[in-house]
Design an enzyme around this catalytic site. Structure first.
Site, PDB file in Angstrom:
ATOM      1  N   SER A 159       0.849  -1.191   0.000  1.00  0.00           N
ATOM      2  CA  SER A 159       0.000   0.000   0.000  1.00  0.00           C
ATOM      3  C   SER A 159       0.884   1.240   0.000  1.00  0.00           C
ATOM      4  O   SER A 159       1.697   1.412  -0.908  1.00  0.00           O
ATOM      5  CB  SER A 159      -0.953  -0.025   1.201  1.00  0.00           C
ATOM      6  OG  SER A 159      -1.880   1.039   1.118  1.00  0.00           O
ATOM      7  N   THR A 160       0.770   2.086   1.010  1.00  0.00           N
ATOM      8  CA  THR A 160       1.512   3.346   1.044  1.00  0.00           C
ATOM      9  C   THR A 160       3.016   3.108   0.913  1.00  0.00           C
ATOM     10  O   THR A 160       3.610   2.377   1.693  1.00  0.00           O
ATOM     11  CB  THR A 160       1.233   4.092   2.360  1.00  0.00           C
ATOM     12  OG1 THR A 160      -0.169   4.187   2.540  1.00  0.00           O
ATOM     13  CG2 THR A 160       1.846   5.477   2.340  1.00  0.00           C
ATOM     14  N   HIS A 220      -2.526  -1.135  -3.495  1.00  0.00           N
ATOM     15  CA  HIS A 220      -3.690  -0.261  -3.369  1.00  0.00           C
ATOM     16  C   HIS A 220      -3.544   0.921  -4.322  1.00  0.00           C
ATOM     17  O   HIS A 220      -2.682   1.780  -4.121  1.00  0.00           O
ATOM     18  CB  HIS A 220      -3.835   0.242  -1.935  1.00  0.00           C
ATOM     19  CG  HIS A 220      -4.138  -0.845  -0.950  1.00  0.00           C
ATOM     20  ND1 HIS A 220      -3.826  -0.748   0.381  1.00  0.00           N
ATOM     21  CD2 HIS A 220      -4.721  -2.069  -1.109  1.00  0.00           C
ATOM     22  CE1 HIS A 220      -4.207  -1.856   1.006  1.00  0.00           C
ATOM     23  NE2 HIS A 220      -4.743  -2.669   0.120  1.00  0.00           N
ATOM     24  N   MET A 262      -0.168   1.294   5.374  1.00  0.00           N
ATOM     25  CA  MET A 262      -0.875   1.548   6.623  1.00  0.00           C
ATOM     26  C   MET A 262      -2.047   0.586   6.770  1.00  0.00           C
ATOM     27  O   MET A 262      -2.629   0.139   5.791  1.00  0.00           O
ATOM     28  CB  MET A 262      -1.383   2.990   6.653  1.00  0.00           C
ATOM     29  CG  MET A 262      -2.089   3.366   7.955  1.00  0.00           C
ATOM     30  SD  MET A 262      -2.518   5.101   8.008  1.00  0.00           S
ATOM     31  CE  MET A 262      -3.428   5.154   9.558  1.00  0.00           C
ATOM     32  N   ASP A 269      -4.632  -4.579   6.103  1.00  0.00           N
ATOM     33  CA  ASP A 269      -5.044  -5.379   4.957  1.00  0.00           C
ATOM     34  C   ASP A 269      -3.949  -6.382   4.619  1.00  0.00           C
ATOM     35  O   ASP A 269      -2.782  -6.022   4.462  1.00  0.00           O
ATOM     36  CB  ASP A 269      -5.326  -4.474   3.752  1.00  0.00           C
ATOM     37  CG  ASP A 269      -5.944  -5.238   2.591  1.00  0.00           C
ATOM     38  OD1 ASP A 269      -6.595  -6.266   2.842  1.00  0.00           O
ATOM     39  OD2 ASP A 269      -5.779  -4.796   1.429  1.00  0.00           O
TER      40      ASP A 269
END
Length: 355
Positions: A177-178, A203, A296, A299
Site C-alpha cells: 500500500s503506502t 492499493h 498503513m 489489509d
C-alpha cells in the site's frame, strides 16, 4: 485528546476544495488547516503554518502540482497526497509524482451516488492518515460514523481444508500500500527473468495501474502487466491487480490463473490484499510464497495467517525499509510471517524459498 492531523488542500477547483473539506472534516482525527487555489497561495499558507499533510492537485494554473511537489520535497519535505482525476494521459504524470516523493495517490472525488462518495471518504481519509505517519526522504534539487470494515468473507469464504496437492510450480503473491509503488519497483527490478509467477495487489485507484504496470515492464527483466480476467500465472511474469477491482488467484489442475472480481471494499480497500491472500491459501497452499510490504492498516494480515496455516511460507518487509510499517507489522503480530527482511533482500529470499 490526541493531536489532529492538520491538512492543507491545494486544488484550483472550488468545488473540489469544498468536497475535500467536507470529506476530511468528517474524520475526527483530521483537521483542515486551510485551502489554496494554486501552489503560490499554498506556499503563503505554509509560511504561516506548516501542515502535517498536503493534498495536491496535478493540473493547476501558474505552477503545476508536480513542479510544486518537487520544490516541497527538495526544500522542506512534507507528506503529500496527490489528488488526480487519473486520466490515461495523467497516469504517467501521477507516476512521476511518486518518483518525486508523493506518499500516496488518490482519485479526485466526483459527484456520484452516496455509496461512491462514502468509499471516496474512506479512501481519502485513510490516505491522509497514512501520509501523516510516513518516513520522508528528501529528493534532489460525509459522516462521522466509521464505515464497517469488511473482511474477505464478502468475496470468498474461508478455506474448508488445509489440504493442497503440491505441484512443481511455485507462485508468489504480494501485497502493498503506502510507499508500495517504489518498493515494488525495487523488488521486481532485482528478480531474474525466469522468476516464479507473481500476482500483486497494490492499493491503487482505477486508471492508474495500467501505466504503472507498463512503467515497471520497461524497467524489469520479467514481464509486468495489468491483470486481465483468466490471465495465466507463468514464470517470468508479474500480474498487477487493476485499480478498483479485487484480484483472486485460482487453479485448474496444475495451471494457476487470476480472476478479476467486483465487490465491496474489503479491509477498506478494493483491490484488497486479504482477498488475494485468502485465494492463495485456498488454491495454492504450500505452493505459495507470500510477501507483505509497506502500507498503513492491516489489509493482508489475516490473509497471510491463512496462507501460513495452509502451508505457505511468508515474508514481511522490515520496519527500517518501510515507508509505513503498518501492514507488515500487523501480519507479524498475528503470527503469519516466517521471515522479516529489508526491502533489498526480499527478492533473494523469494527465489531461495521457491527453489
Amino acid at each position: 485528546m490526541p493531536k489532529k492531523i492538520k491538512v492543507l488542500i491545494v486544488d484550483d477547483s472550488a468545488v473540489v476544495r469544498q468536497t475535500m473539506v467536507e470529506i476530511l472534516s468528517s474524520d475526527p482525527q483530521i483537521e483542515v488547516m486551510s485551502t489554496a487555489g494554486d501552489p503560490f497561495i499554498a506556499a503563503d499558507r505554509i509560511r504561516q503554518e506548516v501542515p502535517d499533510v498536503i493534498t495536491l492537485d496535478v493540473e493547476m494554473p501558474r505552477m503545476d502540482g508536480i513542479t510544486f511537489l518537487h520544490k516541497i520535497m527538495s526544500q522542506h519535505p512534507i507528506p503529500v497526497v496527490m489528488c488526480s482525476s487519473l486520466t490515461e494521459k495523467g497516469s504517467e504524470t501521477a507516476l512521476k509524482a511518486l518518483e518525486y516523493g508523493a506518499v500516496e495517490i488518490i482519485q479526485k472525488p466526483r459527484l456520484g451516488t452516496k455509496a461512491f462518495l462514502e468509499e471516496s471518504r474512506v479512501r481519502i481519509c485513510d490516505a491522509v492518515k497514512a501520509a501523516s505517519q510516513a518516513r520522508l526522504r528528501r529528493v534532489s534539487a460525509v459522516s462521522h460514523q466509521v464505515s464497517p470494515k469488511l473482511t474477505a468473507d464478502v468475496i470468498m469464504e474461508k478455506p474448508k481444508s488445509q489440504a493442497m496437492m503440491q505441484t512443481t510450480e511455485k507462485v508468489v503473491v504480494v501485497g502493498a500500500s503506502t510507499g508500495g509503488t517504489e518498493a515494488l519497483r525495487t523488488f521486481l527490478e532485482s528478480l531474474p527473468a525466469d522468476s516464479p509467477g507473481i500476482v500483486i495487489v497494490q492499493h491503487m485507484p482505477e486508471g492508474f495501474t495500467r501505466a504503472f504496470s507498463q512503467r515497471l515492464d520497461g524497467l524489469c527483466r520479467i514481464t509486468v502487466k495489468e491483470a486481465e480476467n483468466n490471465d495465466t500465472v507463468v514464470r517470468g511474469r508479474a500480474l498487477i491487480a487493476p485499480g478498483n477491482h479485487h484480484l483472486l488467484l485460482k487453479r485448474s489442475g496444475a495451471r494457476y490463473y487470476v480472476e478479476i472480481k467486483d465487490g465491496p471494499l474489503v479491509s477498506r480497500h478494493r483491490p484488497s490484499v486479504d482477498v488475494l491472500f485468502r485465494s492463495a491459501a485456498r488454491y495454492a497452499g504450500k505452493n505459495a510464497v507470500g510477501v507483505i510490504m509497506t502500507g498503513m492498516g492491516d489489509d493482508g494480515a489475516h490473509g497471510m495467517l491463512e496462507m501460513k496455516q495452509a502451508g505457505a511460507l511468508n515474508i514481511a518487509q522490515d520496519e527500517a525499509s518501510c515507508i509505513v510499517f503498518g501492514m507488515p507489522n500487523e501480519a507479524i503480530k498475528l503470527g503469519g510471517v516466517d521471515y522479516i527482511r529489508p526491502l533489498d533482500a526480499i527478492s533473494r529470499e523469494v527465489i531461495k524459498l521457491c527453489n
